[in-house]
Every structure is written in C-alpha cells, then in structure tokens.
Design a protein around this motif. Structure first.
Motif, PDB file in Angstrom:
ATOM      1  N   UNK A  32     -29.256 -85.299 -81.521  1.00  0.00           N
ATOM      2  CA  UNK A  32     -28.141 -85.124 -82.460  1.00  0.00           C
ATOM      3  C   UNK A  32     -27.579 -83.711 -82.388  1.00  0.00           C
ATOM      4  N   UNK A  33     -28.451 -82.729 -82.221  1.00  0.00           N
ATOM      5  CA  UNK A  33     -27.990 -81.345 -82.114  1.00  0.00           C
ATOM      6  C   UNK A  33     -27.110 -81.168 -80.886  1.00  0.00           C
ATOM      7  N   UNK A  34     -27.496 -81.783 -79.758  1.00  0.00           N
ATOM      8  CA  UNK A  34     -26.695 -81.693 -78.535  1.00  0.00           C
ATOM      9  C   UNK A  34     -25.338 -82.360 -78.714  1.00  0.00           C
ATOM     10  N   UNK A  35     -25.306 -83.509 -79.381  1.00  0.00           N
ATOM     11  CA  UNK A  35     -24.032 -84.205 -79.622  1.00  0.00           C
ATOM     12  C   UNK A  35     -23.119 -83.365 -80.509  1.00  0.00           C
ATOM     13  N   UNK A  36     -23.682 -82.746 -81.535  1.00  0.00           N
ATOM     14  CA  UNK A  36     -22.887 -81.870 -82.400  1.00  0.00           C
ATOM     15  C   UNK A  36     -22.355 -80.670 -81.613  1.00  0.00           C
ATOM     16  N   UNK A  37     -23.177 -80.111 -80.734  1.00  0.00           N
ATOM     17  CA  UNK A  37     -22.755 -78.960 -79.931  1.00  0.00           C
ATOM     18  C   UNK A  37     -21.621 -79.351 -78.984  1.00  0.00           C
ATOM     19  N   UNK A  72     -16.569 -75.587 -86.327  1.00  0.00           N
ATOM     20  CA  UNK A  72     -17.611 -74.742 -86.939  1.00  0.00           C
ATOM     21  C   UNK A  72     -18.645 -75.592 -87.681  1.00  0.00           C
ATOM     22  N   UNK A  73     -18.170 -76.656 -88.343  1.00  0.00           N
ATOM     23  CA  UNK A  73     -19.097 -77.538 -89.060  1.00  0.00           C
ATOM     24  C   UNK A  73     -20.042 -78.197 -88.063  1.00  0.00           C
ATOM     25  N   UNK A  74     -19.481 -78.726 -86.958  1.00  0.00           N
ATOM     26  CA  UNK A  74     -20.331 -79.365 -85.952  1.00  0.00           C
ATOM     27  C   UNK A  74     -21.286 -78.357 -85.323  1.00  0.00           C
ATOM     28  N   UNK A  75     -20.832 -77.128 -85.114  1.00  0.00           N
ATOM     29  CA  UNK A  75     -21.721 -76.111 -84.557  1.00  0.00           C
ATOM     30  C   UNK A  75     -22.843 -75.793 -85.534  1.00  0.00           C
ATOM     31  N   UNK A  76     -22.535 -75.769 -86.825  1.00  0.00           N
ATOM     32  CA  UNK A  76     -23.574 -75.539 -87.834  1.00  0.00           C
ATOM     33  C   UNK A  76     -24.606 -76.666 -87.804  1.00  0.00           C
ATOM     34  N   UNK A  77     -24.137 -77.894 -87.620  1.00  0.00           N
ATOM     35  CA  UNK A  77     -25.063 -79.027 -87.517  1.00  0.00           C
ATOM     36  C   UNK A  77     -25.902 -78.916 -86.244  1.00  0.00           C
ATOM     37  N   UNK A  78     -25.297 -78.410 -85.167  1.00  0.00           N
ATOM     38  CA  UNK A  78     -26.036 -78.233 -83.911  1.00  0.00           C
ATOM     39  C   UNK A  78     -27.097 -77.141 -84.046  1.00  0.00           C
ATOM     40  N   UNK A  79     -26.840 -76.158 -84.891  1.00  0.00           N
ATOM     41  CA  UNK A  79     -27.770 -75.052 -85.086  1.00  0.00           C
ATOM     42  C   UNK A  79     -28.854 -75.367 -86.122  1.00  0.00           C
ATOM     43  N   UNK A  80     -28.725 -76.492 -86.797  1.00  0.00           N
ATOM     44  CA  UNK A  80     -29.666 -76.879 -87.851  1.00  0.00           C
ATOM     45  C   UNK A  80     -30.990 -77.330 -87.220  1.00  0.00           C
ATOM     46  N   UNK A  81     -32.081 -76.600 -87.461  1.00  0.00           N
ATOM     47  CA  UNK A  81     -33.355 -76.930 -86.810  1.00  0.00           C
ATOM     48  C   UNK A  81     -33.980 -78.242 -87.300  1.00  0.00           C
ATOM     49  N   UNK A  82     -33.552 -78.754 -88.446  1.00  0.00           N
ATOM     50  CA  UNK A  82     -34.139 -79.981 -88.995  1.00  0.00           C
ATOM     51  C   UNK A  82     -33.707 -81.228 -88.215  1.00  0.00           C
ATOM     52  N   UNK A  83     -32.573 -81.148 -87.520  1.00  0.00           N
ATOM     53  CA  UNK A  83     -32.048 -82.307 -86.787  1.00  0.00           C
ATOM     54  C   UNK A  83     -32.792 -82.478 -85.455  1.00  0.00           C
ATOM     55  N   UNK A  84     -32.822 -83.728 -84.987  1.00  0.00           N
ATOM     56  CA  UNK A  84     -33.471 -83.940 -83.687  1.00  0.00           C
ATOM     57  C   UNK A  84     -32.584 -83.402 -82.570  1.00  0.00           C
ATOM     58  N   UNK A  85     -33.198 -83.169 -81.423  1.00  0.00           N
ATOM     59  CA  UNK A  85     -32.517 -82.505 -80.312  1.00  0.00           C
ATOM     60  C   UNK A  85     -31.291 -83.283 -79.841  1.00  0.00           C
TER      61      UNK A  85
END
Length: 133
Positions: free
Chosen positions: A24-29, A9-22
């Motif tokens: 990093x968001x994909x890696x978190x997802x 859930x934490x990693x999914x929250x990081x993936x959903x965070x719009x401030x992060x670059x794409x």
C-alpha cells in the motif's frame, strides 16, 4: 498549491506512514509521483498552443476558400511546437534523490576549503543532472 499538489502530498504522507503495509505504501508513493508530475504541466500554455494551431488552420482554410492558395506554414510550425510541449509535459517525472553511493561521490568531489558552498553547489549540480537529464 493547487488541488493536485495537495492530493499528491496526502498520498505521499500515506506512503510515509510506517503503519501501512509495504504494498500500500508503494501504491501511495506511485500515485503521489503521478499527481505531482501532473500538477506541474502547464495546461494554460498547452491550451494557448492549441488555440494558435486552430487559428492558423482557420486562416489557411479561409485563404484556400477565397482561392488565394493555402499556406499552412504557420499551422505546421504551431503543430510542431505543440507536439514538443506535449512530449515534454508527458515526460515529466517525480523528483529523484541521490543514492548513498552518489552522496559519497559528492563528498569526495567537494573542496573542503569552501565546504558549505562547494557541497551545496555539487549536490545541486548532481540533482539537476539526475532529475532533468
């Protein structure tokens, strides 16, 4: 909720965070999907199957050592069951939603006289089909 689910859930929250670059968001997802799939594996059930294989092998070994002739039928059956369970556990993947086109297909398939019930039933059927094969 176990620790793997919390971490997912934490990693999914990081993936959903719009401030992060794409990237990093994909890696978190991806990390979230892997952790979520791992959290669903029935480790206790797998360990129980390993114990059954081990016990069946032990009994077969005792029979052979006593000159009774080794019957490894139970061991083979439990090994087959274990292999199937491991393959199923490893094949788990994250949840996949419906695309926009699939949502339109769902709406086209709904009987509007039973709108809420039919919409829920058709959506559920398609999600189960897509996620569980």
């Amino acid at each position: 909720m176990n620790e793997l689910e919390r971490l997912a859930r934490w990693h999914q929250a990081m993936a959903d965070e719009p401030k992060r670059n794409q990237e990093k968001r994909e890696k978190h997802a991806q990390t979230a999907a892997i952790l979520l799939a791992a959290s669903k594996v029935d480790v206790a059930g797998l360990m129980e199957l390993v114990a059954k294989v081990s016990n069946a092998a032990y009994v077969a070994g005792l029979q052979d050592a006593n000159g009774e002739g080794c019957d490894a039928t139970a061991q083979t059956l439990f090994e087959d069951e274990l292999e199937t369970a491991l393959r199923m556990a490893l094949a788990q993947r994250g949840w996949v939603g419906l695309t926009d086109d699939e949502n339109i297909e769902v709406l086209d398939a709904v009987d509007w006289y039973n709108f809420p019930e039919d919409l829920i039933a058709e959506t559920s059927r398609r999600l189960k089909e897509k996620n569980h094969g």
